[in-house]
Enzyme design. Structure first.
Site, PDB file in Angstrom:
ATOM      1  N   ASP A 289       0.930  -1.150   0.000  1.00  0.00           N
ATOM      2  CA  ASP A 289       0.174  -0.308   0.088  1.00  0.00           C
ATOM      3  C   ASP A 289       0.871   0.955  -0.209  1.00  0.00           C
ATOM      4  O   ASP A 289       1.507   1.786   1.164  1.00  0.00           O
ATOM      5  CB  ASP A 289      -0.622   0.248   1.268  1.00  0.00           C
ATOM      6  CG  ASP A 289      -2.286  -1.136   1.150  1.00  0.00           C
ATOM      7  OD1 ASP A 289      -2.247  -1.369   0.241  1.00  0.00           O
ATOM      8  OD2 ASP A 289      -2.796  -0.905   2.360  1.00  0.00           O
TER       9      ASP A 289
ATOM     10  N   ASP B 190     -13.243  -3.683  -1.080  1.00  0.00           N
ATOM     11  CA  ASP B 190     -12.899  -3.624  -0.037  1.00  0.00           C
ATOM     12  C   ASP B 190     -14.576  -3.597   0.900  1.00  0.00           C
ATOM     13  O   ASP B 190     -15.158  -3.397   1.849  1.00  0.00           O
ATOM     14  CB  ASP B 190     -12.626  -2.555   0.136  1.00  0.00           C
ATOM     15  CG  ASP B 190     -11.465  -1.491  -0.104  1.00  0.00           C
ATOM     16  OD1 ASP B 190     -10.479  -2.363  -0.268  1.00  0.00           O
ATOM     17  OD2 ASP B 190     -11.247  -1.075  -1.601  1.00  0.00           O
TER      18      ASP B 190
HETATM   19  O1  1PR Z   1     -10.420   3.429  -5.033  1.00  0.00           O
HETATM   20  O2  1PR Z   1      -9.711   2.217  -6.673  1.00  0.00           O
HETATM   21  O3  1PR Z   1      -9.083   4.198  -5.779  1.00  0.00           O
HETATM   22  O4  1PR Z   1      -8.886   2.146  -5.247  1.00  0.00           O
HETATM   23  C1  1PR Z   1      -8.234   2.038  -3.957  1.00  0.00           C
HETATM   24  C2  1PR Z   1      -7.898   1.230  -3.246  1.00  0.00           C
HETATM   25  O5  1PR Z   1      -6.731   1.291  -2.107  1.00  0.00           O
HETATM   26  C3  1PR Z   1      -8.115  -0.106  -3.737  1.00  0.00           C
HETATM   27  O6  1PR Z   1      -7.397  -0.939  -4.042  1.00  0.00           O
HETATM   28  C4  1PR Z   1      -8.044  -0.294  -2.182  1.00  0.00           C
HETATM   29  O7  1PR Z   1      -8.303  -1.707  -1.423  1.00  0.00           O
HETATM   30  C5  1PR Z   1      -6.877   0.587  -1.038  1.00  0.00           C
HETATM   31  N1  1PR Z   1      -7.075   1.010   0.076  1.00  0.00           N
HETATM   32  C6  1PR Z   1      -7.294   2.598   0.045  1.00  0.00           C
HETATM   33  N2  1PR Z   1      -7.092   2.787   1.399  1.00  0.00           N
HETATM   34  C7  1PR Z   1      -6.989   1.569   1.977  1.00  0.00           C
HETATM   35  C8  1PR Z   1      -6.128   2.078   3.235  1.00  0.00           C
HETATM   36  O8  1PR Z   1      -5.263   0.851   4.028  1.00  0.00           O
HETATM   37  N3  1PR Z   1      -6.559   3.096   3.796  1.00  0.00           N
HETATM   38  N4  1PR Z   1      -5.933  -0.133   1.371  1.00  0.00           N
HETATM   39  C9  1PR Z   1      -6.356   0.774   1.302  1.00  0.00           C
HETATM   40  C10 1PR Z   1      -5.497  -1.723   0.874  1.00  0.00           C
HETATM   41  C11 1PR Z   1      -5.499  -2.979   1.974  1.00  0.00           C
HETATM   42  C12 1PR Z   1      -5.009  -4.527   1.379  1.00  0.00           C
HETATM   43  C13 1PR Z   1      -4.097  -4.835   2.804  1.00  0.00           C
HETATM   44  C14 1PR Z   1      -4.292  -6.615   2.858  1.00  0.00           C
HETATM   45  C15 1PR Z   1      -3.507  -7.349   3.883  1.00  0.00           C
HETATM   46  N5  1PR Z   1      -4.899  -2.074   1.996  1.00  0.00           N
HETATM   47  O9  1PR Z   1      -4.178  -4.136   0.608  1.00  0.00           O
HETATM   48  O10 1PR Z   1      -3.031  -4.705   2.006  1.00  0.00           O
HETATM   49  O11 1PR Z   1      -5.413  -6.316   3.993  1.00  0.00           O
HETATM   50  O12 1PR Z   1      -3.389  -6.644   4.708  1.00  0.00           O
HETATM   51  P1  1PR Z   1      -2.807  -7.537   5.868  1.00  0.00           P
HETATM   52  O13 1PR Z   1      -1.753  -8.865   5.445  1.00  0.00           O
HETATM   53  O14 1PR Z   1      -1.257  -6.579   6.566  1.00  0.00           O
HETATM   54  O15 1PR Z   1      -3.967  -8.153   6.667  1.00  0.00           O
HETATM   55  P2  1PR Z   1      -9.668   3.026  -5.834  1.00  0.00           P
END
Ligand code: 1PR
Length: 551
Positions: A244, A403
């Site tokens: 991320d 999500d």
């Molecule tokens: O909506 O098309 O612009 O895409 C935004 C992207 O950013 C989406 O894929 C969304 O999942 C991601 N995103 C947005 N905000 C966050 C955040 O964390 N605040 N991250 C975010 C999503 C989730 C996974 C993470 C797993 C594994 N992150 O990528 O890596 O949950 O984590 P872990 O193994 O530590 O539990 P758009």
């Protein structure tokens, strides 16, 4: 530097192929018109996505005859993915579109009644007649991504002098690579198959593959004793590292990681957690054996210029040293740039593909598109980002990142949504829950459940689901198996389990307890608690097939 000619005829990510060719010491010259084919000594025909799209582009641009002439002249020729498919007579993907007809036979679709299609992942390319055909190694794995395959019939192509390497997916044996004389072609992507794939490219470019084949032509059709080599299931358990990425308060682009999507430190200053530099970390995970690397630009839902140069630069740099598939997500949607210019999702995706991405991942925009799809009575108008990008680059290039958040209900009829009976009851003892889709990084919850979303995007042409879970994200408590089972039962396309991995055992659990196609981890790798290699070792120790990194 010696050169190789690469045919530039259709949209697709050829950046990685150029990087791989340069990595083995050659430079690329582009063939941009049919007349230029004659200039080529060594010619590579890449291709990805839809057979009909690629072949009709080749035909309408006038390339078919010059390619056949090149092959007939005896000069070295290599086809990759659709470049292999193009050598056959045709494909049921587009029955009206003929192939080059260099080899007999037509491709057909993998049967998806009991497995995911497309076939995405690392599988074998085993050649019993010539085990080291073009430096293929029976113990190595190669990266495939395709829905249509040339079925393998023992002895058929061999009887015409072709050496054939095969893989097996869900009981179907398919052609993974073929070679005869000056022609070599792979269904897999050698440029995305790590060091094992680079060896194949080198063997083509330096002529050693063709020379070895000439001295040991495939005279014998495999006999019954060779069955073991051509009939074992070879698809490995895919382990993905996810980064991320966002700008921190100091303005640096950093890898961060949230707890249930909150990426700020718990301390009073509430700084964005900084876990390292994206390009370096991607390289580290590649060298630990990650089967893919995913970058999510997690602040993209805020106003920012479209030509998000730092993210494009991250891809350019990463794709020079990381030879496994790269996915990028965040901000893939129709946008008005900060200067007022309209930019389509397809144009944004194109910038990413040209910078080295193999797949784009769509989050918020997919939810909105799915809502509109249902509101219009399940009608597809062809105008969504998913439809446009998959049409141009193939379904395999479009991932939808989901999500979801749990919403608890006392009984299934308390909601119109698809529920699961949960072993982890809600705060008031509710025994059921449904998974609500969110947008804008989990900030906004919508009245759409994961079954609805994933079925809608599958209909639009999405090739794979990245299934996060806000309740589990960053908890180190293991994947949400109930969520994964529900989505796997809803769609035929591959699903990547994400969120909650805290140790290698969680990967083993998700592969054992669900039919997930891949599993992704973030925090446990970034914090240095475990390596990707340790995950692979655990899976292997528990009897699951994995790909090991080859240095
Ligand atoms: O909506 O098309 O612009 O895409 C935004 C992207 O950013 C989406 O894929 C969304 O999942 C991601 N995103 C947005 N905000 C966050 C955040 O964390 N605040 N991250 C975010 C999503 C989730 C996974 C993470 C797993 C594994 N992150 O990528 O890596 O949950 O984590 P872990 O193994 O530590 O539990 P758009």
């Amino acid at each position: 530097m010696p050169t190789v000619h690469l045919l530039d005829y259709v949209a697709g990510n050829v950046r990685s192929l150029v990087n791989a060719i340069e990595r083995v010491g050659y430079s690329v010259e582009w063939v941009r018109s049919p007349e230029e084919v004659a200039n080529a000594d060594k010619l590579i025909l890449p291709g990805v996505g839809h057979f009909g799209h690629c072949l009709s582009q080749l035909a309408s641009a006038g390339y078919m005859a010059p390619i056949r002439a090149h092959i007939e002249s005896g000069k070295p020729f290599m086809g990759i993915c659709v470049g292999l498919q193009a050598l056959f007579e045709g494909s049921s993907e587009d029955p009206n579109c003929p192939g080059l007809g260099v080899l007999p036979g037509k491709l057909d679709r993998f049967d998806d009644t009991s497995k995911s299609v497309p076939h995405i992942g690392w599988n074998d390319a085993s050649c019993p007649t010539n085990p080291n055909l073009f430096s293929l190694n029976p113990d190595s794995k190669y990266y495939y991504v395709h829905s249509y395959k040339m079925p393998y019939t023992k002895g058929q192509l061999e009887s015409q002098g072709w050496a054939v390497a095969t893989g097996v997916y869900g009981g179907e044996t398919f052609v993974g690579a073929i070679a005869k004389g000056n022609v070599m072609a792979t269904q897999f992507h050698p440029e995305k198959s790590g060091v094992a794939g680079l060896r194949v490219i080198r063997a083509f470019l330096d002529g050693s593959g063709a020379a070895a084949l000439a001295s040991h032509p495939p005279q014998e059709v495999p006999n019954a004793g060779d069955d073991a080599l051509v009939s074992k299931e070879g698809l490995t358990r895919r382990v993905i590292a996810c980064l991320d990425v966002r700008t921190n308060d100091q303005g640096d682009l950093v890898v961060t990681k949230g707890d249930q999507y909150d990426v700020r430190e718990k301390s009073d200053d509430r700084n964005v957690r900084n876990l390292g530099k994206p390009v370096e970390m991607a390289r580290k995970y590649y060298e630990q054996g990650a089967d893919e690397v995913t970058f999510l630009n997690i602040t993209s839902f805020r106003d920012c210029p479209v030509a998000d140069l730092p993210m494009l630069e991250i891809l350019r740099l990463t794709s020079k040293t990381v030879f496994v598939p790269l996915t990028v997500g965040g901000g893939i949607r129709d946008t008005v740039d900060t200067d007022g210019t309209k930019v389509s999702a397809l144009e944004i995706a194109t910038m990413y593909f040209q910078s080295g991405a193999d797949k784009v991942s769509i989050g918020s925009d997919a939810v909105i598109a799915a809502e509109e799809y249902y509101a219009s009575g399940n009608t597809l108008f062809g105008n969504t980002a998913i439809e446009q990008i998959s049409k141009a680059y193939g379904n395999q290039a479009v991932v939808v990142s989901v999500d979801p958040k749990r919403v608890y209900v006392p009984k299934p009829d308390a909601t119109r949504h698809h529920t699961v009976k949960t072993s982890y009851p809600g705060p008031k003892g509710e025994e059921y829950c449904w998974y609500a889709c969110t947008i804008k990084g989990g900030r906004e919850t919508r009245d759409l459940d994961v079954v609805e979303l994933t079925q809608a995007v599958e209909a639009m042409g999405c090739g794979e689901i990245l299934l996060n879970c806000i309740d589990k994200d960053g908890t180190n408590s293991g994947f949400d198996l109930e969520l994964i089972r529900q989505v796997k039962a809803a769609v035929r396309i591959p699903v990547i389990a994400s969120s909650g991995a805290g140790n290698p055992g969680h990967f083993e659990e998700v592969f054992r307890e669900t039919t997930t196609d891949a599993a992704l981890g973030a925090g446990m790798f970034h914090r240095g608690e475990y390596t990707v290699q340790q995950v692979k070792e655990e899976l292997k120790a528990r009897g699951l097939v994995v790909r090991q990194f080859e240095g």
